[in-house]
Design a protein around this motif. Structure first.
Motif, PDB file in Angstrom:
ATOM      1  N   LEU A 195       0.829  -1.213   0.000  1.00  0.00           N
ATOM      2  CA  LEU A 195       0.000   0.000   0.000  1.00  0.00           C
ATOM      3  C   LEU A 195       0.864   1.265   0.000  1.00  0.00           C
ATOM      4  CD1 LEU A 195      -2.819  -1.026   2.486  1.00  0.00           C
ATOM      5  CD2 LEU A 195      -3.099  -0.478   0.072  1.00  0.00           C
ATOM      6  N   ILE A 196       1.956   1.239   0.739  1.00  0.00           N
ATOM      7  CA  ILE A 196       2.858   2.400   0.755  1.00  0.00           C
ATOM      8  C   ILE A 196       3.488   2.586  -0.625  1.00  0.00           C
ATOM      9  CG2 ILE A 196       5.026   3.284   1.691  1.00  0.00           C
ATOM     10  CD1 ILE A 196       4.184   2.047   4.384  1.00  0.00           C
ATOM     11  N   LEU A 197       3.888   1.489  -1.267  1.00  0.00           N
ATOM     12  CA  LEU A 197       4.471   1.571  -2.602  1.00  0.00           C
ATOM     13  C   LEU A 197       3.461   2.124  -3.611  1.00  0.00           C
ATOM     14  CD1 LEU A 197       6.955   0.905  -4.395  1.00  0.00           C
ATOM     15  CD2 LEU A 197       5.842  -1.284  -4.856  1.00  0.00           C
ATOM     16  N   ILE A 198       2.254   1.619  -3.579  1.00  0.00           N
ATOM     17  CA  ILE A 198       1.214   2.105  -4.494  1.00  0.00           C
ATOM     18  C   ILE A 198       0.906   3.572  -4.211  1.00  0.00           C
ATOM     19  CG2 ILE A 198      -1.246   1.875  -5.087  1.00  0.00           C
ATOM     20  CD1 ILE A 198      -0.838  -1.177  -4.664  1.00  0.00           C
ATOM     21  N   GLY A 199       0.824   3.941  -2.949  1.00  0.00           N
ATOM     22  CA  GLY A 199       0.589   5.336  -2.584  1.00  0.00           C
ATOM     23  C   GLY A 199       1.702   6.250  -3.064  1.00  0.00           C
ATOM     24  N   THR A 200       2.943   5.779  -2.966  1.00  0.00           N
ATOM     25  CA  THR A 200       4.085   6.567  -3.445  1.00  0.00           C
ATOM     26  C   THR A 200       4.008   6.768  -4.954  1.00  0.00           C
ATOM     27  OG1 THR A 200       5.443   5.707  -1.644  1.00  0.00           O
ATOM     28  CG2 THR A 200       6.598   6.692  -3.519  1.00  0.00           C
ATOM     29  N   PHE A 201       3.701   5.701  -5.687  1.00  0.00           N
ATOM     30  CA  PHE A 201       3.539   5.825  -7.135  1.00  0.00           C
ATOM     31  C   PHE A 201       2.458   6.843  -7.476  1.00  0.00           C
ATOM     32  CE2 PHE A 201       5.410   1.431  -7.915  1.00  0.00           C
ATOM     33  CZ  PHE A 201       6.502   1.907  -8.607  1.00  0.00           C
ATOM     34  N   CYS A 202       1.320   6.767  -6.798  1.00  0.00           N
ATOM     35  CA  CYS A 202       0.218   7.695  -7.073  1.00  0.00           C
ATOM     36  C   CYS A 202       0.599   9.138  -6.755  1.00  0.00           C
ATOM     37  CB  CYS A 202      -1.025   7.298  -6.280  1.00  0.00           C
ATOM     38  SG  CYS A 202      -1.854   5.830  -6.884  1.00  0.00           S
ATOM     39  N   LEU A 203       1.275   9.364  -5.637  1.00  0.00           N
ATOM     40  CA  LEU A 203       1.662  10.729  -5.272  1.00  0.00           C
ATOM     41  C   LEU A 203       2.676  11.322  -6.251  1.00  0.00           C
ATOM     42  CD1 LEU A 203       1.871  10.398  -1.393  1.00  0.00           C
ATOM     43  CD2 LEU A 203       0.256  11.780  -2.699  1.00  0.00           C
ATOM     44  N   ILE A 204       3.639  10.525  -6.672  1.00  0.00           N
ATOM     45  CA  ILE A 204       4.615  11.026  -7.640  1.00  0.00           C
ATOM     46  C   ILE A 204       3.937  11.321  -8.977  1.00  0.00           C
ATOM     47  CG2 ILE A 204       6.676  10.438  -8.985  1.00  0.00           C
ATOM     48  CD1 ILE A 204       7.668   8.887  -6.537  1.00  0.00           C
ATOM     49  N   GLN A 205       3.057  10.420  -9.417  1.00  0.00           N
ATOM     50  CA  GLN A 205       2.363  10.652 -10.684  1.00  0.00           C
ATOM     51  C   GLN A 205       1.416  11.845 -10.582  1.00  0.00           C
ATOM     52  OE1 GLN A 205       3.210   9.016 -13.567  1.00  0.00           O
ATOM     53  NE2 GLN A 205       2.022  10.671 -14.445  1.00  0.00           N
ATOM     54  N   ALA A 206       0.849  12.095  -9.413  1.00  0.00           N
ATOM     55  CA  ALA A 206       0.009  13.285  -9.217  1.00  0.00           C
ATOM     56  C   ALA A 206       0.834  14.554  -9.386  1.00  0.00           C
ATOM     57  CB  ALA A 206      -0.635  13.254  -7.836  1.00  0.00           C
ATOM     58  N   ALA A 207       2.040  14.554  -8.837  1.00  0.00           N
ATOM     59  CA  ALA A 207       2.919  15.718  -9.002  1.00  0.00           C
ATOM     60  C   ALA A 207       3.289  15.914 -10.465  1.00  0.00           C
ATOM     61  CB  ALA A 207       4.172  15.559  -8.146  1.00  0.00           C
ATOM     62  N   VAL A 208       3.561  14.821 -11.174  1.00  0.00           N
ATOM     63  CA  VAL A 208       3.889  14.908 -12.600  1.00  0.00           C
ATOM     64  C   VAL A 208       2.696  15.454 -13.381  1.00  0.00           C
ATOM     65  CG1 VAL A 208       4.416  13.528 -14.651  1.00  0.00           C
ATOM     66  CG2 VAL A 208       5.654  13.109 -12.529  1.00  0.00           C
ATOM     67  N   SER A 209       1.502  14.963 -13.080  1.00  0.00           N
ATOM     68  CA  SER A 209       0.297  15.439 -13.768  1.00  0.00           C
ATOM     69  C   SER A 209       0.047  16.912 -13.482  1.00  0.00           C
ATOM     70  CB  SER A 209      -0.929  14.627 -13.332  1.00  0.00           C
ATOM     71  OG  SER A 209      -0.795  13.297 -13.712  1.00  0.00           O
ATOM     72  N   PHE A 210       0.288  17.322 -12.257  1.00  0.00           N
ATOM     73  CA  PHE A 210       0.078  18.725 -11.888  1.00  0.00           C
ATOM     74  C   PHE A 210       1.050  19.637 -12.636  1.00  0.00           C
ATOM     75  CE2 PHE A 210       0.608  22.447  -9.150  1.00  0.00           C
ATOM     76  CZ  PHE A 210      -0.721  22.832  -9.021  1.00  0.00           C
ATOM     77  N   LEU A 211       2.308  19.203 -12.782  1.00  0.00           N
ATOM     78  CA  LEU A 211       3.307  20.011 -13.492  1.00  0.00           C
ATOM     79  C   LEU A 211       3.021  20.062 -14.985  1.00  0.00           C
ATOM     80  CD1 LEU A 211       6.493  18.816 -11.606  1.00  0.00           C
ATOM     81  CD2 LEU A 211       5.416  21.064 -11.450  1.00  0.00           C
ATOM     82  N   GLY A 212       2.532  18.982 -15.556  1.00  0.00           N
ATOM     83  CA  GLY A 212       2.153  18.961 -16.960  1.00  0.00           C
ATOM     84  C   GLY A 212       3.322  18.778 -17.910  1.00  0.00           C
ATOM     85  N   ALA A 213       3.003  18.276 -19.092  1.00  0.00           N
ATOM     86  CA  ALA A 213       4.002  18.072 -20.139  1.00  0.00           C
ATOM     87  C   ALA A 213       4.239  19.377 -20.885  1.00  0.00           C
ATOM     88  CB  ALA A 213       3.533  16.987 -21.113  1.00  0.00           C
ATOM     89  N   LEU A 214       5.349  19.440 -21.588  1.00  0.00           N
ATOM     90  CA  LEU A 214       5.712  20.632 -22.346  1.00  0.00           C
ATOM     91  C   LEU A 214       4.670  20.930 -23.420  1.00  0.00           C
ATOM     92  CD1 LEU A 214       7.925  22.764 -22.661  1.00  0.00           C
ATOM     93  CD2 LEU A 214       9.044  21.243 -24.292  1.00  0.00           C
TER      94      LEU A 214
END
Length: 169
Positions: free
Chosen positions: A89-108
């Motif tokens: 659960l911690i691993l899955i949560g970490t993946f989700c949080l990192i991907q949330a930050a990536v989504s928030f920053l957005g692609a070029l």
């Protein structure tokens, strides 16, 4: 028990993930998708570093899973995570949080050209996936930490669902 060839392929994928992630972190740029299909996305700066970190974490997961399967029987590993899902659960949560930050920053590509004008008008829809992923990540990580800190209470509150599904005692 998986064959030696299967394990070699999985380790090769893990090493490729390490190489891609390391290159993204060092160059602070990663390009994902296909230019021919129009799905290419370029991540730069902090978003590229986080994408690289995701690749490295995925490689670590693949190596760890392969090693655990060879050290222990695969069925016992599944039963262990059904009884004590905290680390997963911690691993899955970490993946989700990192991907949330990536989504928030957005692609070029999301910040330039005609797509930018469309996304500018719909800021909520642009941030909504990041918000959903962040919420799921925090919930999964919090449940994982709770399971590690108080496993008996976790089981009383419904943690035995997986054990019942797999018929484990």
């Amino acid at each position: 028990m998986p064959s030696l060839l299967t394990s070699i392929v999985i380790v090769s994928l893990a090493l490729a993930a390490f190489a891609i992630g390391g290159k993204a972190i060092l160059r602070r740029k990663i390009v994902l998708g296909s230019r021919l299909r129009g799905t290419q996305q370029t991540w730069i700066g902090p978003a590229a570093i986080l994408q690289g970190l995701l690749f490295i974490l995925f490689g670590i997961f693949l190596l760890g899973a392969t090693a655990l399967v060879h050290l222990n029987k695969g069925g016992e590993l599944v039963r262990y995570f059904a009884r004590r899902p905290g680390l997963l659960l911690i691993l899955i949560g970490t993946f989700c949080l990192i991907q949330a930050a990536v989504s928030f920053l957005g692609a070029l590509e999301d910040r330039e050209g005609p797509r930018w004008m469309v996304l500018l008008h719909f800021q909520i829809s642009r941030r909504l996936p990041a918000l959903v992923l962040a919420t799921m990540g925090m919930a999964a990580a919090a449940l994982g930490v709770f399971e590690l800190m108080a496993p008996d209470m976790f089981d009383q509150m419904g943690g035995r669902v997986l054990e019942m599904m797999y018929g484990i005692r």
